[in-house]
Design a protein around this motif. Structure first.
Motif, mmCIF file in Angstrom:
data_model
loop_
_atom_site.group_PDB
_atom_site.id
_atom_site.type_symbol
_atom_site.label_atom_id
_atom_site.label_comp_id
_atom_site.label_asym_id
_atom_site.label_seq_id
_atom_site.Cartn_x
_atom_site.Cartn_y
_atom_site.Cartn_z
ATOM 1 N N GLY A 205 0.822 -1.214 0.000
ATOM 2 C CA GLY A 205 0.000 0.000 0.000
ATOM 3 C C GLY A 205 0.851 1.256 0.000
ATOM 4 N N THR A 206 0.486 2.186 -0.879
ATOM 5 C CA THR A 206 1.231 3.443 -0.995
ATOM 6 C C THR A 206 0.275 4.639 -1.020
ATOM 7 N N GLY A 207 -0.723 4.625 -0.105
ATOM 8 C CA GLY A 207 -1.556 5.813 0.129
ATOM 9 C C GLY A 207 -0.836 6.687 1.160
ATOM 10 N N SER A 208 -1.572 7.571 1.797
ATOM 11 C CA SER A 208 -0.961 8.476 2.796
ATOM 12 C C SER A 208 -0.159 7.719 3.848
ATOM 13 N N SER A 209 -0.746 6.633 4.371
ATOM 14 C CA SER A 209 -0.084 5.904 5.466
ATOM 15 C C SER A 209 1.201 5.250 4.968
ATOM 16 N N GLY A 210 1.136 4.587 3.803
ATOM 17 C CA GLY A 210 2.332 3.950 3.239
ATOM 18 C C GLY A 210 3.417 4.990 2.979
ATOM 19 N N ARG A 229 0.361 -0.745 -5.828
ATOM 20 C CA ARG A 229 -0.623 -1.061 -6.872
ATOM 21 C C ARG A 229 -0.904 0.177 -7.728
ATOM 22 N N ASN A 232 0.681 7.364 -6.028
ATOM 23 C CA ASN A 232 -0.054 8.568 -5.628
ATOM 24 C C ASN A 232 0.784 9.810 -5.889
ATOM 25 N N ARG A 349 -6.845 11.225 -2.983
ATOM 26 C CA ARG A 349 -6.373 12.193 -1.997
ATOM 27 C C ARG A 349 -4.865 12.442 -2.169
ATOM 28 N N ALA A 398 -0.510 -1.226 4.700
ATOM 29 C CA ALA A 398 -0.884 0.203 4.728
ATOM 30 C C ALA A 398 -2.028 0.315 3.723
ATOM 31 N N THR A 399 -3.009 -0.542 3.925
ATOM 32 C CA THR A 399 -4.047 -0.765 2.912
ATOM 33 C C THR A 399 -5.362 -0.042 3.226
ATOM 34 N N GLY A 400 -5.309 0.912 4.124
ATOM 35 C CA GLY A 400 -6.437 1.821 4.279
ATOM 36 C C GLY A 400 -7.606 1.295 5.089
ATOM 37 N N PHE A 401 -8.769 1.864 4.794
ATOM 38 C CA PHE A 401 -9.940 1.701 5.657
ATOM 39 C C PHE A 401 -11.211 1.438 4.852
ATOM 40 N N TRP A 513 -10.888 5.140 -2.026
ATOM 41 C CA TRP A 513 -11.797 4.896 -0.899
ATOM 42 C C TRP A 513 -12.927 5.907 -0.874
ATOM 43 N N ASN A 518 -12.074 0.517 -2.800
ATOM 44 C CA ASN A 518 -10.960 -0.235 -2.176
ATOM 45 C C ASN A 518 -11.445 -1.461 -1.413
HETATM 46 P P1 NA7 Z 1 -5.473 4.501 1.279
HETATM 47 O O1 NA7 Z 1 -5.300 5.887 0.835
HETATM 48 O O2 NA7 Z 1 -6.766 3.820 1.015
HETATM 49 O O3 NA7 Z 1 -4.291 3.652 0.640
HETATM 50 C C1 NA7 Z 1 -4.297 2.257 0.668
HETATM 51 C C2 NA7 Z 1 -3.221 1.749 -0.216
HETATM 52 O O4 NA7 Z 1 -3.233 0.320 -0.177
HETATM 53 C C3 NA7 Z 1 -3.395 2.135 -1.675
HETATM 54 O O5 NA7 Z 1 -2.126 2.371 -2.227
HETATM 55 C C4 NA7 Z 1 -4.021 0.870 -2.282
HETATM 56 O O6 NA7 Z 1 -3.799 0.726 -3.647
HETATM 57 C C5 NA7 Z 1 -3.295 -0.193 -1.507
HETATM 58 N N1 NA7 Z 1 -3.985 -1.461 -1.497
HETATM 59 C C6 NA7 Z 1 -5.198 -1.749 -0.977
HETATM 60 N N2 NA7 Z 1 -5.486 -3.049 -1.143
HETATM 61 C C7 NA7 Z 1 -4.443 -3.582 -1.807
HETATM 62 C C8 NA7 Z 1 -4.153 -4.878 -2.270
HETATM 63 N N3 NA7 Z 1 -5.027 -5.880 -2.116
HETATM 64 N N4 NA7 Z 1 -2.981 -5.088 -2.907
HETATM 65 C C9 NA7 Z 1 -2.119 -4.072 -3.074
HETATM 66 N N5 NA7 Z 1 -2.325 -2.825 -2.644
HETATM 67 C C10 NA7 Z 1 -3.482 -2.584 -2.023
HETATM 68 O O7 NA7 Z 1 -5.224 4.350 2.859
HETATM 69 P P2 NA7 Z 1 -4.240 5.167 3.788
HETATM 70 O O8 NA7 Z 1 -4.263 4.537 5.130
HETATM 71 O O9 NA7 Z 1 -2.930 5.326 3.166
HETATM 72 O O10 NA7 Z 1 -4.881 6.595 3.856
HETATM 73 C C11 NA7 Z 1 -6.258 6.751 4.148
HETATM 74 C C12 NA7 Z 1 -6.522 8.170 4.542
HETATM 75 O O11 NA7 Z 1 -6.102 8.373 5.882
HETATM 76 C C13 NA7 Z 1 -5.784 9.211 3.780
HETATM 77 O O12 NA7 Z 1 -6.353 9.554 2.576
HETATM 78 C C14 NA7 Z 1 -5.744 10.362 4.731
HETATM 79 O O13 NA7 Z 1 -6.963 11.026 4.688
HETATM 80 C C15 NA7 Z 1 -5.642 9.705 6.053
HETATM 81 P P3 NA7 Z 1 -4.905 1.288 -4.725
HETATM 82 O O14 NA7 Z 1 -4.719 2.776 -4.701
HETATM 83 O O15 NA7 Z 1 -6.256 0.883 -4.177
HETATM 84 O O16 NA7 Z 1 -4.568 0.644 -5.974
#
Ligand code: NA7
Length: 563
Positions: A205-210, A229, A232, A349, A398-401, A513, A518
């Motif tokens: 995961g490479t969202g904010s947390s990653g 995946r 950002n 985001r 770091a796969t979010g919520f 999300w 997601n």
């Molecule tokens: P995010 O922004 O939902 O990021 C989750 C990351 O995890 C995102 O890069 C996803 O890739 C990745 N992801 C989710 N499931 C998978 C699977 N199965 N395989 C590979 N990668 C995956 O969560 P964060 O915790 O970083 O941030 C959430 C919010 O918290 C943020 O926006 C701030 O407001 C604070 P994807 O992009 O779905 O391809």
């Protein structure tokens, strides 16, 4: 309203004819508040202030919500602390001294703990207790909640301050249960320090947390494998100690400033050129971007007024960031994989980082593009993609919520006539103003789906929601009514408006999300109100001053008898 002088608003349950299972329960509060993060704490404070008896329930062992759970290395807010903080007490905002421009998790948690102590809220909260169900009893006209400790409680009002990003999502990857190393999720991080020195660590995961945790882990891990995946857009934060000049700038005009941000689309104040890209020469455009990049932060997207609105302006801002990535990251293949190319800037985001792209120049860090070589399964020792196995000691998700609806639907909520909220929301959430759901009387949501909440400064949204709810409860008292519900047609109209605004926004152009995409099986529906915080705030105020158009009130014989 005189606190406690008022029978309607103070401890009204004493004469209720309880069902057998509840007869031993005393005393019953006027309002139950679920969650003790920013939203729950302010709700406890505000409702107490208007004379209600309140009781809070919190799954964690302490206050803080997001900032209690997300204690991973590098966790910090991407909105400046001087703005991401309560405004309801001028004394509090003048006295609290933030240390950093963007406060780290520990500092925000200390602040929230201070607020809870300062306003004497801790004694109102039962910690380590999760609400598992909540049903509206049509005979008693009260909400009855049960906890994971097997206890029950009833109240006239139910306030869900469960947090828009509080239900961690761990993808169901085949074989995960067989992994023999350690498994972490950024959104549910252990309280004790975790040592990664000399270990092989994988981050999925490479969202904010990653983006926040990766540079920290890279400093200590033997090897760090990043499974990406979707890349950002991330802007450097240029974080540092909060300078006395900046602190003074806010504190000297805090009251005016807090009023001003209520009019803004995101509830965040940004320093901008105030010009559109069309009004400036290509050289000025470039220097504007350079200046914003050097200044850092999510305000980059406001460098020019049309970045979000005009595809050409958006492309030039996106190109600028892509060029910066190529400049920073030495390996061209890695740089290219880190460049977002499939969606416009702002559709997902925007992240804010400290040394994220630079991290990929370290010899112990590798990037695996799982959009090209998907993860297939996990073995006892490795994460496997279609073409390789990556042996690991630790996996960090770091796969979010499960955003906005996850925490609400984790509670088995049944409204009037036993109607389940899960059932009502099976095609996605529908609410009136993000505050109430028709058929669920006297149940309010703080920063709920259909409100702007997560699209801007959530603390600003939380204060507005809680103030609106408390004013509504005072209105009910003054008009001698006991029960409020949203009218189904008003809810349907608001829902249509939320969808219409979302359709014309950038957010439709990327999976995220925001859209629920997601979470496998979650209906694809835009979860927030994208019309702007200022507009939304005015709408809520207008509805309140019209006598709460779209809501229905009634007097309840059973509640009246208990007054
Ligand atoms: P995010 O922004 O939902 O990021 C989750 C990351 O995890 C995102 O890069 C996803 O890739 C990745 N992801 C989710 N499931 C998978 C699977 N199965 N395989 C590979 N990668 C995956 O969560 P964060 O915790 O970083 O941030 C959430 C919010 O918290 C943020 O926006 C701030 O407001 C604070 P994807 O992009 O779905 O391809």
């Amino acid at each position: 309203m005189a606190a406690r002088s008022n029978k309607h608003l103070a401890g009204d349950a004493t004469n209720v004819n309880y069902t057998d299972s509840l007869k031993d329960i005393r005393p019953e509060p006027d309002a139950i508040i679920v969650g003790a993060g920013f939203g729950g704490l302010y709700a406890l404070h505000r409702l107490k202030q208007i004379g209600l008896s309140v009781e809070g329930f919190e799954a964690g062992a302490g206050v803080g919500g997001t900032w209690y759970w997300n204690r991973y290395p590098g966790a910090r807010c991407d909105i400046e602390s001087m703005q991401y903080s309560y405004s309801f007490s001028d004394k509090l905002q003048q006295e609290w001294k933030w240390q950093e421009k963007y406060a780290p998790q520990a500092e925000i948690l200390r602040y929230i703990e201070h607020v809870a102590e300062r306003f004497d809220l801790l004694k109102l909260i039962q910690f380590n207790t999760r609400i598992v169900s909540a049903s509206f009893d049509d005979n008693l006209e009260r909400w009855i909640v049960t906890t994971d400790r097997g206890e029950s409680k009833s109240a006239r009002y139910l306030i869900l301050a469960t947090g828009p990003l509080s239900t961690a999502n761990t993808p169901a990857i085949r074989g995960l249960d067989r992994f023999s190393g350690r498994i972490f999720h950024t959104g549910a991080w252990p309280h004790e320090p975790v040592d990664f020195i000399g270990r092989s660590v994988g981050v999925i995961g490479t969202g904010s947390s990653g983006i926040q945790i990766i540079p920290e882990l890279a400093q200590v891990a033997k090897d760090l494998i990043v499974f990406q995946r979707t890349p950002n857009f991330s802007i450097p934060s240029r974080n540092g100690p909060l300078t006395p000049a900046r602190e003074r700038m806010f504190k000297e005009r805090y009251k005016v400033f807090r009023e001003e941000i209520k009019r803004l689309p995101s509830g965040i104040f940004f320093e901008t050129t105030g010009k559109s890209t069309e009004e400036v020469s290509p050289e000025e455009r470039q220097s504007g971007f350079e200046e914003a990049w050097a200044k850092g932060g999510v305000g980059f997207v406001r460098t020019f007024t049309d970045i979000i609105l005009n595809p050409e302006a958006n492309t030039s801002a996106s190109d600028f960031i892509r060029a910066k990535i190529a400049e920073i990251v030495e390996n061209p293949t890695v740089a290219s994989a880190l460049q977002p190319k499939t969606y416009p800037l702002g559709a997902k985001r925007i992240c804010v980082d400290t040394g994220y792209y630079e991290t990929f120049n370290k010899s112990n860090v590798s990037l695996i593009d799982v959009s090209k070589t998907p993860i297939t399964h996990i073995t006892s020792k490795a994460v496997s993609t279609v073409d390789a196995d990556y042996p690991l000691d630790d996996i960090v998700f770091a796969t979010g919520f499960d955003a906005l609806t996850g925490a609400i639907l984790a509670i088995d909520i049944k409204g009037s006539a036993g109607r389940s909220l899960k059932d009502k929301w099976k095609e996605g959430p529908s609410t009136y103003l993000g505050l109430m759901a028709a058929g669920f009387p006297n149940m309010f949501m703080v920063a709920g789906p259909g409100s702007p909440s997560i699209l801007g400064n959530v603390v600003v949204s939380i204060e507005q929601h809680v103030d609106w709810i408390s004013a509504c409860l005072e209105y009910m008292h003054n008009h001698d009514v006991d029960v409020i519900d949203a009218k189904p047609d008003a809810e349907a109209q608001w829902d249509a408006h939320v969808n219409e605004v979302a359709q014309s926004s950038l957010f439709q152009q990327a999976d995220s999300w925001y859209l629920g995409s997601n979470i496998p099986g979650k209906p694809r529906k835009f979860l927030a109100y994208a019309g702007g915080y200022g507009v939304y705030r005015d709408k809520c105020a207008e509805i309140a001053s019209s006598g709460y158009e779209g809501f229905i009130f009634r007097k309840s014989p059973v509640l009246a008898a208990s007054n």
